[in-house]
Design a protein around this motif. Structure first.
Motif, PDB file in Angstrom:
ATOM      1  N   ARG A   1       0.839  -1.145  -0.016  1.00  0.00           N
ATOM      2  CA  ARG A   1       0.007   0.085  -0.261  1.00  0.00           C
ATOM      3  C   ARG A   1       1.052   1.242   0.044  1.00  0.00           C
ATOM      4  N   MET A   2       2.020   1.391   0.893  1.00  0.00           N
ATOM      5  CA  MET A   2       2.953   2.282   0.906  1.00  0.00           C
ATOM      6  C   MET A   2       3.462   2.509  -0.442  1.00  0.00           C
ATOM      7  N   LEU A   3       3.890   1.447  -1.190  1.00  0.00           N
ATOM      8  CA  LEU A   3       4.348   1.824  -2.453  1.00  0.00           C
ATOM      9  C   LEU A   3       3.590   2.374  -3.688  1.00  0.00           C
ATOM     10  N   GLU A   4       2.291   2.151  -3.442  1.00  0.00           N
ATOM     11  CA  GLU A   4       1.247   2.707  -4.448  1.00  0.00           C
ATOM     12  C   GLU A   4       1.400   4.155  -4.684  1.00  0.00           C
ATOM     13  N   THR A   5       2.097   4.803  -3.708  1.00  0.00           N
ATOM     14  CA  THR A   5       2.034   6.386  -3.667  1.00  0.00           C
ATOM     15  C   THR A   5       3.411   6.800  -3.319  1.00  0.00           C
ATOM     16  N   ASP A   6       4.309   5.782  -2.692  1.00  0.00           N
ATOM     17  CA  ASP A   6       5.677   6.299  -2.090  1.00  0.00           C
ATOM     18  C   ASP A   6       6.732   5.294  -2.647  1.00  0.00           C
ATOM     19  N   THR A   7       7.418   5.821  -3.886  1.00  0.00           N
ATOM     20  CA  THR A   7       8.392   4.765  -4.143  1.00  0.00           C
ATOM     21  C   THR A   7       9.837   5.353  -4.025  1.00  0.00           C
ATOM     22  N   ASP A   8       9.895   6.374  -3.449  1.00  0.00           N
ATOM     23  CA  ASP A   8      11.379   7.059  -3.455  1.00  0.00           C
ATOM     24  C   ASP A   8      12.172   6.362  -2.092  1.00  0.00           C
ATOM     25  N   LEU A   9      12.609   5.040  -2.410  1.00  0.00           N
ATOM     26  CA  LEU A   9      13.357   4.354  -1.422  1.00  0.00           C
ATOM     27  C   LEU A   9      14.293   3.793  -1.934  1.00  0.00           C
ATOM     28  N   TYR A  10      15.587   3.092  -1.015  1.00  0.00           N
ATOM     29  CA  TYR A  10      16.330   2.296  -1.670  1.00  0.00           C
ATOM     30  C   TYR A  10      16.207   1.001  -1.621  1.00  0.00           C
TER      31      TYR A  10
ATOM     32  N   THR B   1       1.636 -14.663  -3.878  1.00  0.00           N
ATOM     33  CA  THR B   1       0.560 -13.924  -4.543  1.00  0.00           C
ATOM     34  C   THR B   1       1.093 -12.576  -3.780  1.00  0.00           C
ATOM     35  N   GLU B   2       1.355 -12.466  -2.465  1.00  0.00           N
ATOM     36  CA  GLU B   2       1.521 -11.160  -1.989  1.00  0.00           C
ATOM     37  C   GLU B   2       2.907 -10.596  -2.537  1.00  0.00           C
ATOM     38  N   LEU B   3       3.995 -11.383  -3.069  1.00  0.00           N
ATOM     39  CA  LEU B   3       5.179 -10.719  -3.471  1.00  0.00           C
ATOM     40  C   LEU B   3       4.536 -10.262  -5.071  1.00  0.00           C
ATOM     41  N   GLU B   4       3.585 -10.882  -5.717  1.00  0.00           N
ATOM     42  CA  GLU B   4       3.320 -10.331  -6.983  1.00  0.00           C
ATOM     43  C   GLU B   4       2.778  -9.223  -6.938  1.00  0.00           C
ATOM     44  N   ARG B   5       1.800  -9.055  -5.919  1.00  0.00           N
ATOM     45  CA  ARG B   5       1.255  -7.636  -5.654  1.00  0.00           C
ATOM     46  C   ARG B   5       2.298  -6.603  -5.350  1.00  0.00           C
ATOM     47  N   LEU B   6       3.338  -6.773  -4.645  1.00  0.00           N
ATOM     48  CA  LEU B   6       4.181  -6.066  -4.328  1.00  0.00           C
ATOM     49  C   LEU B   6       4.954  -5.597  -5.445  1.00  0.00           C
ATOM     50  N   ALA B   7       5.380  -6.590  -6.577  1.00  0.00           N
ATOM     51  CA  ALA B   7       6.222  -6.397  -7.663  1.00  0.00           C
ATOM     52  C   ALA B   7       5.608  -5.426  -8.397  1.00  0.00           C
ATOM     53  N   SER B   8       4.161  -5.358  -8.519  1.00  0.00           N
ATOM     54  CA  SER B   8       3.594  -4.494  -9.375  1.00  0.00           C
ATOM     55  C   SER B   8       3.487  -2.956  -9.083  1.00  0.00           C
ATOM     56  N   VAL B   9       4.052  -2.825  -8.022  1.00  0.00           N
ATOM     57  CA  VAL B   9       4.312  -1.358  -7.446  1.00  0.00           C
ATOM     58  C   VAL B   9       5.493  -0.890  -7.169  1.00  0.00           C
TER      59      VAL B   9
END
Length: 399
Positions: free
Chosen positions: A56-65, A79-87
């Motif tokens: 959920r965080m990565l949907e709006t905030d991707t400025d991280l290392y 399945t959770e990793l696939e969702r993470l990978a999409s964002v």
């Protein structure tokens, strides 16, 4: 993270500070503490949550290392990793922690591009050895030599229970590891350890601390009092008006003798720290600053943590909140605000049995239901027992 993700164009202007962030989502205090200590010096953000919160965080905030997140309890982590990978941008390093210890699971994660996976419960040393080199590119700070592992306990306020915790922690360390444990009480005047255990110490410790030339290998036979077949107590009982002349050389020598003979040395440290006992803090792998939920405890804990950091470094100090839910204590939000983070370790109020044990001169472990359970995570952080130790973890992975 190369997990067949669509390329995400970076914004034209990205904050270097934000892009240096390592964001962690974990659900317990000790995991958060392990990450704080093991990744000390990085631009670290620790939040409560799991991989779903990270997505959920990565949907709006991707400025991280880098991202470190927990998959414990997930029925289908892939399945959770696939969702993470999409964002998640492809250049973000992703590390996971979870309950699965199967080598095939680890290899599957590595094959899809994960940076690292650690099984829970994680410890500071696991983070230092496994995550830090891969995320920060440096090696784990040099550990002490092969001598026994020193654990110091410092009470931020009188009556907070530091001595009681030191006694029972020493006993549970021996019980869990089957190793030899020395309990060293450096309160030579007015110390309570011997009283709580119903024994009477002799003059040997003072002599050794004042004059290291007189502390030979027979020192232990003269000064050590057997608590059980694996734990001994080394303490003093000097008059309150005695003029003590404890030397740094004496402290180093006594600690050196104990580290040669014992797997663990648990030290009840007087506060404020006399300069002569700085070597104890410097040689400690863990320094537990113990406080209760009171104003004086919070104030003193902050000063104590700074003192330990100045002497030995930030990664050694852990905050232990004792009697956490005691009636009349400060609310948790106030404690977190004053400390700047959640306490690293927590022991709740376990009732009048703790006081009764002191008055009976017996260890509380024998009489207080729940104490062993609440000490177990602390023992695990110190020893790695229950969380694969460094060498064992590498062997388990076939590395």
């Amino acid at each position: 993270m190369s997990m067949n993700m669509a390329m995400v164009e970076p914004p034209e202007e990205t904050s270097l500070v934000a892009r240096n962030r390592i964001v962690c989502f974990v659900n317990d205090e000790l995991s958060a503490a392990a990450l704080r200590k093991g990744l000390d010096g990085s631009n670290l953000v620790i939040r409560r949550g799991t991989i779903r919160h990270a997505t959920r965080m990565l949907e709006t905030d991707t400025d991280l290392y880098a991202l470190v997140t927990d998959i414990s309890g997930m029925e289908d982590p892939f399945t959770e990793l696939e969702r993470l990978a999409s964002v998640c941008p492809p250049d973000v390093k992703v590390c996971l922690i979870g309950e699965n210890r199967e080598i095939t699971f680890y290899r599957e994660l590595m094959e899809i591009g994960l940076t690292e996976y650690l099984p829970t419960p994680i410890t500071r040393d696991m983070v230092l050895d496994q995550l830090r080199p891969k995320l920060l590119g440096d090696v784990a700070p040099a550990q002490n030599d092969r001598g026994g592992h020193v654990v110091s306990i410092c009470g931020a306020q009188g009556g907070a229970g530091a001595t009681s915790i030191a006694i029972n922690l020493a006993l549970q360390l021996a019980e869990t590891t089957k190793g030899k444990v020395a309990l060293l009480d450096l309160h030579l005047q007015g110390g309570e350890t011997a009283v709580m255990l119903g024994v009477r110490p002799g003059p040997g410790l003072r002599i050794a601390l004042e004059n290291p030339m007189r502390a030979d290998t027979l020192f232990l036979e003269r000064a050590a009092i057997e608590v059980n077949d694996r734990v001994v107590l080394i303490s003093g009982d000097e008059d309150l008006d005695a003029k003590l002349d404890i030397t740094e050389a004496g402290v180093r020598h006594v600690l050196g003798l104990l580290r040669q003979r014992f797997n663990y040395v648990v030290v009840d440290v007087p506060v404020p720290f006399p300069a002569s006992i700085y070597p104890v803090i410097q040689l400690s792998r863990h320094v537990l600053v113990l406080l209760e939920a009171e104003v004086t405890g919070l104030r003193n804990a902050h000063a104590l943590r700074n003192a330990v950091t100045n002497i030995a470094g930030k990664d050694r100090v852990f905050t232990l909140l004792n009697r956490a839910d005691r009636a009349g204590g400060l609310p948790r939000a106030t404690i977190v605000k004053a400390l700047g983070a959640d306490p690293d370790m927590i022991i709740p109020d376990l009732g009048k049995g703790m006081t009764q044990a002191v008055n009976l001169g017996v260890p509380a472990l024998k009489h207080v239901s729940g104490l062993r359970r609440h000490l177990a995570p602390i023992v695990r952080e110190i020893t790695g027992v229950g969380a694969k130790k460094k060498a064992g973890w590498k062997r388990w992975l076939g590395l």
